[in-house]
Write a protein that holds these residues in place. Structure first.
Motif, PDB file in Angstrom:
ATOM      1  N   LYS A  33       0.868  -1.174   0.000  1.00 42.12           N
ATOM      2  CA  LYS A  33       0.000   0.000   0.000  1.00 42.12           C
ATOM      3  C   LYS A  33       0.907   1.226   0.000  1.00 42.12           C
ATOM      4  N   LEU A  49      -2.795   0.263  -4.305  1.00 48.94           N
ATOM      5  CA  LEU A  49      -2.769  -1.050  -3.680  1.00 48.94           C
ATOM      6  C   LEU A  49      -2.198  -2.041  -4.683  1.00 48.94           C
ATOM      7  N   LYS A  87     -13.037   2.814   4.680  1.00 42.33           N
ATOM      8  CA  LYS A  87     -11.935   2.665   3.731  1.00 42.33           C
ATOM      9  C   LYS A  87     -11.071   1.446   4.063  1.00 42.33           C
ATOM     10  N   GLU A  91     -10.413  -1.459   1.430  1.00 41.34           N
ATOM     11  CA  GLU A  91      -9.063  -1.937   1.129  1.00 41.34           C
ATOM     12  C   GLU A  91      -9.003  -3.466   1.176  1.00 41.34           C
TER      13      GLU A  91
END
Length: 117
Positions: A33, A49, A87, A91
């Motif tokens: 990341k 990512l 978030k 992710e």
């Protein structure tokens, strides 16, 4: 990967390497990341990512069918401090999708190899 192989219907996972037509080795797997963009205040606006998977495959005689290969799949994700918890979930979902894409690519390669045999 195991579930995807079994769901093919015409494949099985051997318990002994000698009885397997193809031996697939997953050598490494990494999630990365990185900050992609910042706003004027220096806060993160977007992340990159990256999912990396290294694998190889051999036949029952030890002949290399797929040399050590790295799959690198990337996606970007917008970020907002006010939605940090959501978030984090996003992710995890993106990385799960990237893993699924990697599995699909590996299965396509293995299917092509088995059809050539």
């Amino acid at each position: 990967l195991r579930n995807a192989i079994l769901s093919q219907g015409n494949t099985a996972i051997a318990t002994d390497r000698k009885s397997a037509d193809i031996t697939l080795r997953v050598l490494s797997e990494r999630q990365e990341k990185k900050v992609l963009t910042l706003n004027a205040q220096g806060q993160v606006r977007e992340f990159s990512l990256l999912y990396r998977l290294n694998f190889s495959a051999k036949d029952s005689d030890g002949k290399v069918l797929v040399p050590t290969t790295e799959l690198a799949l990337q996606s970007s994700m917008a970020f907002s401090e006010s939605q940090a918890l959501a978030k984090e979930t996003e992710e995890r979902m993106i990385f799960a999708d990237l893993r699924g894409d990697a599995v699909s690519q590996i299965l396509r390669r293995l299917t092509r190899i088995s059809s050539e045999k």
